[in-house]
Structure formats: structure tokens, C-alpha cells
Design a protein around this motif. Sequence first.
Motif, short mmCIF file in Angstrom:
data_model
loop_
_atom_site.label_atom_id
_atom_site.label_comp_id
_atom_site.label_asym_id
_atom_site.label_seq_id
_atom_site.Cartn_x
_atom_site.Cartn_y
_atom_site.Cartn_z
N VAL A 123 0.98 -1.46 -0.01
CA VAL A 123 -0.20 0.06 0.06
C VAL A 123 0.82 1.27 0.11
O VAL A 123 0.52 2.31 -0.86
N GLN A 124 1.79 1.35 0.66
CA GLN A 124 2.75 2.51 1.05
C GLN A 124 3.49 2.79 -0.64
O GLN A 124 3.24 4.13 -0.89
N PHE A 125 4.01 1.98 -1.37
CA PHE A 125 4.27 2.26 -2.48
C PHE A 125 3.42 2.42 -3.66
O PHE A 125 3.81 3.30 -4.60
N THR A 126 2.38 1.58 -3.63
CA THR A 126 1.49 1.70 -4.82
C THR A 126 0.43 2.80 -4.54
O THR A 126 -0.05 3.39 -5.59
N ALA A 127 0.08 3.45 -3.51
CA ALA A 127 -0.61 4.51 -2.96
C ALA A 127 0.00 5.81 -3.22
O ALA A 127 -0.52 6.78 -3.06
N THR A 128 1.51 5.54 -3.16
CA THR A 128 2.22 6.84 -3.22
C THR A 128 3.16 6.67 -4.46
O THR A 128 4.32 6.21 -4.23
N PRO A 129 2.89 7.22 -5.67
CA PRO A 129 3.63 6.81 -6.78
C PRO A 129 5.00 7.18 -6.97
O PRO A 129 5.93 6.73 -7.40
N TRP A 130 5.30 8.63 -6.16
CA TRP A 130 6.67 9.03 -6.27
C TRP A 130 7.60 8.39 -5.39
O TRP A 130 9.08 8.69 -5.51
N LEU A 131 7.14 7.42 -4.48
CA LEU A 131 7.93 6.83 -3.15
C LEU A 131 8.95 5.94 -3.77
O LEU A 131 10.23 6.04 -3.48
N ARG A 132 8.61 5.20 -4.81
CA ARG A 132 9.47 4.14 -5.48
C ARG A 132 10.76 4.62 -6.07
O ARG A 132 11.78 4.42 -5.68
N ASP A 133 10.43 5.67 -7.07
CA ASP A 133 11.65 6.36 -7.45
C ASP A 133 12.44 7.25 -6.54
O ASP A 133 13.71 7.43 -6.69
N HIS A 134 11.81 7.90 -5.63
CA HIS A 134 12.62 8.67 -4.50
C HIS A 134 13.68 7.82 -3.75
O HIS A 134 14.81 8.16 -3.54
N VAL A 135 13.12 6.51 -3.47
CA VAL A 135 13.96 5.62 -2.54
C VAL A 135 15.10 5.12 -3.41
O VAL A 135 16.31 4.95 -3.06
N ILE A 136 14.77 4.60 -4.87
CA ILE A 136 15.60 4.34 -5.60
C ILE A 136 16.70 5.52 -5.99
O ILE A 136 18.07 4.88 -5.74
N ASP A 137 16.42 6.64 -6.15
CA ASP A 137 17.27 7.56 -6.29
C ASP A 137 18.32 8.02 -5.31
O ASP A 137 19.50 8.19 -5.63
N GLN A 138 17.84 8.10 -4.21
CA GLN A 138 18.61 8.15 -3.09
C GLN A 138 19.44 6.93 -2.41
O GLN A 138 20.66 7.19 -2.12
N ALA A 139 18.97 5.80 -2.61
CA ALA A 139 20.00 4.59 -2.56
C ALA A 139 21.11 4.70 -3.55
O ALA A 139 22.44 4.36 -3.07
N ARG A 140 21.06 4.82 -4.74
CA ARG A 140 21.94 5.07 -5.78
C ARG A 140 22.99 6.11 -5.62
O ARG A 140 24.11 6.16 -5.71
N SER A 141 22.51 7.17 -5.12
CA SER A 141 23.21 8.47 -4.80
C SER A 141 23.99 8.11 -3.74
O SER A 141 25.35 8.54 -3.75
N LEU A 142 23.71 7.45 -2.90
CA LEU A 142 24.33 7.35 -1.56
C LEU A 142 25.43 6.30 -1.87
O LEU A 142 26.45 6.43 -1.38
N ALA A 143 25.02 5.36 -2.63
CA ALA A 143 26.21 4.17 -3.09
C ALA A 143 27.38 4.78 -3.87
O ALA A 143 28.62 4.33 -3.51
N GLU A 144 26.69 5.62 -4.61
CA GLU A 144 28.05 6.15 -5.33
C GLU A 144 28.72 7.11 -4.62
O GLU A 144 29.97 7.40 -4.60
N ASP A 145 28.30 7.90 -3.60
CA ASP A 145 28.91 8.56 -2.81
C ASP A 145 29.89 7.94 -1.82
O ASP A 145 31.02 8.51 -1.45
#
Length: 346
Positions: A171-193
Motif C-alpha cells: 500500500v505504501q508504494f502503490t498508493a504513493t507513486p513518487w515514493l519508489r523512484d525517490h527511494v531508488i534515487d536516494q539509494a543510488r546516489s548514496l552508494a556512489e558517494d
Amino acid sequence: MGYVDWEFAKTTGRTLVPAGPSVTPEEARAEVEAIRSAAVTARTPVAETARMQTPPEAPDALVVDRATWIAVNADSMGALLDPTFDAIVTKRGHVPGAAAQALGGKVTGAEAGALLAFMASKVLGQYDIAPGGTPSLMLVAPNIMSVADELGVDRDDFRQWVCMHEETHRVQFTATPWLRDHVIDQARSLAEDLAPDSERLQELAGRLTEKLPEVFREGGTGIAELVTTPEQRERMAALTAVMSLLEGHADVVMDDVGPAHVPTVEHIRRRFTERRRGAGAADRLLRRLLGLEAKMRQYRDGAAFVRGAQEVVGVDGFNAVWSSPETLPLAREIEDPRSWVRRVHG
């Protein structure tokens, strides 16, 4: 050619993962059907309690075995991390040769496979955000069966209880469409850093050699504290706050739904909390090295944040947290939900 051989990771994981509980084919089929039914039953009470709605086109939960869980997670890890590896190599300006990549890919693939094998025997369910793919809710049948027996709890109630938690993630991710991309982007950026250059790598090796005993001491410094800068730890804290929100919210919804649908919920919660603490010194050490102790704190701290915020503004007021990335809790707000309320609600 990739920097991690994810197919080798799958092979390694399948080879190393312990066998599940010994059951007949008929028992296995019955358990799969029971889990599927529990997942469907969880939808309405979770949506009503969370006051969030999964779109009707969202796919049903998948009931999987340990090998399938490993394969899905290897694909997701590859989709998440491979672009990060490319960015790191581009930044450094040095691309390893084909032979070095192939050898390195096997080594890192074996390491990833060993980690996935360990996790595959622990995870009860997961909402896979599937970077570049189709997200799905997975429920790991052999683990749900074995943990219910290990805890000595009612298997039907435990199955339903687990599905309540995992349905909340869906429900968290399907009812909040922007959340998935936000988590992915933050995780990738942090891993690179977090990826060190050669000079930083030598410095970290020296620090780890000097400070590693603190990692093995109960209550001592975690590895992340030894290998990150204050700025990196701040970014890690921000992402951890989001994960704490997700896990804590799922625990709160699961327990709020529980009494009406899971008669033995209090007994299950008590036994499961004991399990989360770990069985012994070796288990606690491994959890610490893999970051699983921090995961356990996410459940506890996140649930306290959700409860604290809901006490002030109710469930509907709390749900403002899902409005945008700007309304997600800051790291300091996880321990002070009223400060989140003041910032978001004024």
C-alpha cells in the motif's frame, strides 16, 4: 560486462541457501494456497486501517521459495547498483580490462550470492521495488512455515499477521507513486558517494585495522561509523529515516489490524520480538556486521514515530507524510515526532 556477475550470485545463493522445512508436495501446495488467501484477506483491513488505497491494477502477491527470492533480489540489486558502478568508474577515469572485470565479477558475485543465501532463510516477505522492472510483493513460503513452528504460534494466525505487515508495504508504494523512484534515487546516489577512491581506500584500511575490535564488542562502534565521513553519515541517516518510517508504519498497521483478524496477535508479537533480538552471540555479531541490528532499530524507532505523530494529528494527519519527499520525516524527527508535526502541519 558487469562489475558483479549477478548470474553467478544466483548460482552461489541457490547452492548455499539451507533447505526449507521438509514437507510433502501436498503440504507445500496447501501452504502456498493458504498464504495467497491470507494475502488477499489482508487487503481490505490494511487499506481501512492505513486509510490508503492500492490501485486495483496492482499485481497480486507472489508466493515464492528461497531460490526464487534470491533470483528476484539479485536482479533488483543489479538494476539498482550497476548504474552506480558505471558512474563510479566514469568518475575515476579508469576502466578495468575485460579479464579483470570477469574475475572481479565472479568474486563479487560469490560474495553477493552468499549474502543473499543468508537472507533468503530469514526473510518472511518483501515488497520488491524492482528498479527498472515491475514491483511485486513476495511472501516466502518455507520461511513463514518454519518461523511459525519455531515460535510455537498458531500457523494460520502467523500467516495472516505476516501478510498484514507486507500488504502495508504494498500500500505504501502503490498508493504513493513518487515514493519508489525517490527511494531508488536516494539509494543510488548514496552508494556512489560512499565508494572510496584509491587514496581513501588506503586510509579506510588503516582505520579498520585499528578500530575493528570495536565492531566485535557488544555495544561498540558499527562499521559504518568507521568508514564514513560526517556528511555521508548525515545522508545515510536521511535514508534510514525513510526506511524507519516504512517499517514502523507497517508494524503499527499490522498490530492495529491484528486484534480483529488475528486472535493470538499479542502472543505472536511477543514471541516475534524475542526472535528479532537474535539467538546468541554469533548470531548477533553476524547481524551487526550485515547491518541487521540497525534494521531492528528501524522497526522500533519507526513505530514510535508513527504512534507519536498519530497521537497528535490522527491517522489522516499522519498521512500527510506521503504527500511528497519534503514531508518525509527528517532523521532527527524520527525520535521527535512532534517536531515533524510542527514542520508539516504548522
